[in-house]
Design a protein around this motif. Structure first.
Motif, short mmCIF file in Angstrom:
data_model
loop_
_atom_site.label_atom_id
_atom_site.label_comp_id
_atom_site.label_asym_id
_atom_site.label_seq_id
_atom_site.Cartn_x
_atom_site.Cartn_y
_atom_site.Cartn_z
N LYS A 68 7.55 8.61 1.96
CA LYS A 68 8.67 7.99 2.65
C LYS A 68 8.25 7.50 4.02
O LYS A 68 8.61 6.39 4.44
N PHE A 69 7.45 8.31 4.72
CA PHE A 69 7.02 7.95 6.07
C PHE A 69 6.28 6.61 6.07
O PHE A 69 6.59 5.71 6.84
N LYS A 107 0.84 -1.20 0.00
CA LYS A 107 0.00 0.00 0.00
C LYS A 107 0.87 1.25 0.00
O LYS A 107 0.68 2.17 -0.81
N ALA A 108 1.87 1.26 0.89
CA ALA A 108 2.77 2.41 0.97
C ALA A 108 3.52 2.61 -0.34
O ALA A 108 3.68 3.72 -0.83
N ALA A 109 3.98 1.49 -0.95
CA ALA A 109 4.73 1.59 -2.20
C ALA A 109 3.86 2.14 -3.31
O ALA A 109 4.31 2.96 -4.12
N LEU A 110 2.59 1.71 -3.35
CA LEU A 110 1.68 2.22 -4.39
C LEU A 110 1.44 3.71 -4.20
O LEU A 110 1.40 4.47 -5.17
N PHE A 111 1.28 4.14 -2.95
CA PHE A 111 1.12 5.56 -2.65
C PHE A 111 2.38 6.32 -3.08
O PHE A 111 2.31 7.36 -3.74
N TYR A 112 3.54 5.75 -2.75
CA TYR A 112 4.82 6.38 -3.06
C TYR A 112 4.98 6.57 -4.56
O TYR A 112 5.44 7.62 -5.01
N LEU A 113 4.59 5.54 -5.34
CA LEU A 113 4.74 5.62 -6.79
C LEU A 113 4.06 6.86 -7.33
O LEU A 113 4.59 7.55 -8.19
N VAL A 114 2.85 7.16 -6.83
CA VAL A 114 2.09 8.30 -7.36
C VAL A 114 2.73 9.62 -6.96
O VAL A 114 2.95 10.50 -7.80
#
Lengths: 99, 473
Positions: free
Chosen positions: B388-389, B320-327
């Motif tokens: 990042k967080f 989930k965090a990685a998908l958010f980060y990608l955007v």
């Protein structure tokens, strides 16, 4: 021919192609070694098809042929573009871009 | 498949088909009208906007099509609009950069086919689909890198093509070995065939190592990153933006699937761990001495790939965090490259010192660049900080304390080269040569991206909920 022999042939060809890719200097020869790597992998696919009797790997090989042809088409176009600006085919002259 | 699902599957398939039609339209318009104007760009821009507006969403359904070759899932519900938006922004920036240049029909055709490759890549259910999608993407990008037909463009295209075909060779070998030892091309079946707890067959391990290496080429993880700075510098700037944002995201998604498939074997966890660490450390260190802004952004994109791989270790929370980060990363990266595109005049590119005094001459351009750079550096309250967080928190919960410590240290190092850009823009006042004349399209793209970077920082909830619903795999 036993299945293992085909697999060994494929690995040897792949290693030779990768080694040739890393050591040669000619822009077009490099392109040929990259194609050779693909064909080595194709032999492995066909070997597995012979082993299991399944046809999926052979379909995969046909797709690899098609893709390799498209890739070579674009690649040769770029090589021609590059050779025109460099007037040579030595890879060591390709060094305009560096940090 | 019930009728509702069948309708949804049909609507979803209309997206790639529309993209093909739009691409062909863009290709043929200049041939028919015999004029090189911005029409092809507008065709791609409007069709991707229309597709985004009418994007069909089915909630949590999993649909498998063409005997498992393509799958629709919440995952694709999240990523398809992301790629369409990346395509729209790239087209918008290109409208400025390609004004009056010939060959814009081919350019937009290749761009939309690259987006099509990405769309198929993330919805692939089979190794064969992944292979064809990756090659569709790569072949388009080789041509896009060299599309200006300049010596530097040809060099960038050649380097990308050469290392890309080496990567392709490794990929095909990897596909062959994984197929040969598991007896199937289907990704889910491969995961089932690898019994958890038992060590892999040596040939299976070799196959996965080839696959991971091949995709590390595409994502530019160290030590497979050598092409990145040269290609990003020599390619047309909008193409670099597309590579840095969308192409990287597609590669990361496939790497995550490989990570999930090989999760049963501890040695593969270690390989990914090592890749993440070297990428973060070397990516950031090599960015420090860069003077060319595009090269600096290229190394920064290498190190961000490392941060995203860190998120893999956090389970579904991490995904989930990685998908958010990608955007959020994509928005800031496209924005930063857009500023470069607005400033650059010739082949020489934009140096960091060329930005001196930009805040005085172009305050809005400088302000937008500040937002993008601060977001990339991860300064609150911008979106990059929350990206990042979340990624680091998830990795910490996954038990990777050392990985997070290294990531935090390297983020601190990265602040140095990001801040150098800001210092040049705001603190140095020398009469620099660069004069920008941002067009209206460029202004629109920059303001939208700046808005996204700020808004996703202050209101990260909605996107995070979307990522949450997509992170079931």
């Amino acid at each position: 021919m036993p299945f293992e022999h085909l697999l060994v042939l494929s690995f040897v060809l792949f290693t030779l192609a990768a080694a040739g890719f890393l050591t040669h200097k000619n822009i077009i020869v490099l392109l040929m070694f990259a194609e050779l790597m693909l064909n080595a992998a194709n032999i492995a696919l066909v070997a597995f098809s012979k082993f299991s009797g399944a046809l999926e790997p052979q379909v995969f090989v046909l797709m690899v042929f098609a893709v390799a042809a498209a890739e070579a088409g674009v690649g040769l176009a770029i090589v021609i573009l590059l050779a025109r600006s460099l007037k040579t085919l030595n890879i060591d002259t390709v060094k305009n871009l560096r940090g | 498949m019930n009728p509702e699902m069948a309708i949804y599957a049909g609507q979803s398939l209309a997206i790639p088909l529309t993209l093909v039609l739009a691409g062909l339209t863009a290709l043929f318009i200049p041939i028919i009208t015999r004029r090189d104007d911005s029409t092809p760009g507008l065709v791609i821009l409007t069709s991707s906007l229309i597709l985004l507006t009418f994007f069909p969403s089915s909630g949590t359904a999993f649909i498998s099509m063409f005997s498992g070759a393509l799958t629709l899932s919440p995952f694709t519900n999240y990523l398809w609009p992301f790629f369409l938006a990346a395509l729209a922004f790239t087209a918008l920036i290109s409208l400025h950069a390609r004004d009056g240049k010939p060959g814009s029909g081919e350019y937009y055709f290749l761009l939309s086919m690259a987006a099509l490759g990405l769309i198929f890549m993330v919805s692939a259910g089979e190794l064969l689909t992944i292979f064809i999608a990756v090659e569709l993407l790569s072949v388009c990008l080789y041509a896009l890198a060299a599309i200006n037909r300049s010596p530097t463009g040809a060099e960038a295209g050649y380097k990308y093509f050469l290392l890309g075909s080496f990567g392709t060779g490794m990929l095909v070998m990897g596909f062959a070995l994984v197929y040969g030892t598991t007896g199937t091309l289907n990704l889910d079946a491969i995961k089932l065939a690898l019994a958890p707890g038992l060590p892999f067959h040596p040939l299976t391990s070799a196959g996965f190592i080839f696959l991971i290496a091949g995709f590390s080429f595409k994502v530019a993880l160290v030590p497979f990153h050598m092409w990145v700075p040269d290609v990003y510098e020599g390619s047309p700037t909008p193409v670099s933006a597309f590579m840095g944002a969308a192409v990287k995201a597609g590669g990361i998604v496939v790497l995550y699937r490989l990570f999930a498939i090989t999760a049963g074997a501890p040695q593969f966890r270690e390989i990914f761990w090592a890749l993440a660490v070297i990428t973060m450390v070397l990516g950031n260190l090599m960015a420090l001495p860069q003077h060319n802004l595009k090269r600096l952004l290229a190394y920064s994109s290498v190190s961000h790939a490392g941060y995203i791989v860190t998120g893999f270790f956090g389970g579904s929370e991490g995904l989930k965090a990685a998908l958010f980060y990608l955007v959020v990363y994509a928005a800031a990266t496209i924005g930063a490259f857009a500023v470069v595109a607005a400033l650059e005049k010739d082949e020489r590119g934009v140096m960091v010192k060329d930005l001196a005094g930009l805040s005085g001459r172009h305050p809005y351009l400088a302000a937008a660049m500040t937002l993008f750079i601060l977001s990339l550096a991860g300064i609150p309250p911008l979106a990059g900080f929350f990206g990042k967080f979340y990624v680091f928190t998830a990795a910490l919960r996954g038990g990777c304390t050392w990985l997070v410590v290294i990531a935090l240290l390297m983020s601190a190092v990265s602040a140095y080269y990001y801040l150098r850009v800001l210092v040049a823009m705001y603190m140095e006042h020398e009469p620099a040569a660069l004069e920008a004349a941002p067009s209206r399209a460029m202004g629109l793209a920059l303001s939208l991206l700046a808005l996204i970077v700020t808004a996703l920082g202050i209101f990260s909830g909605p996107l995070l909920r979307l990522a949450q619903s997509a992170a079931i795999f």
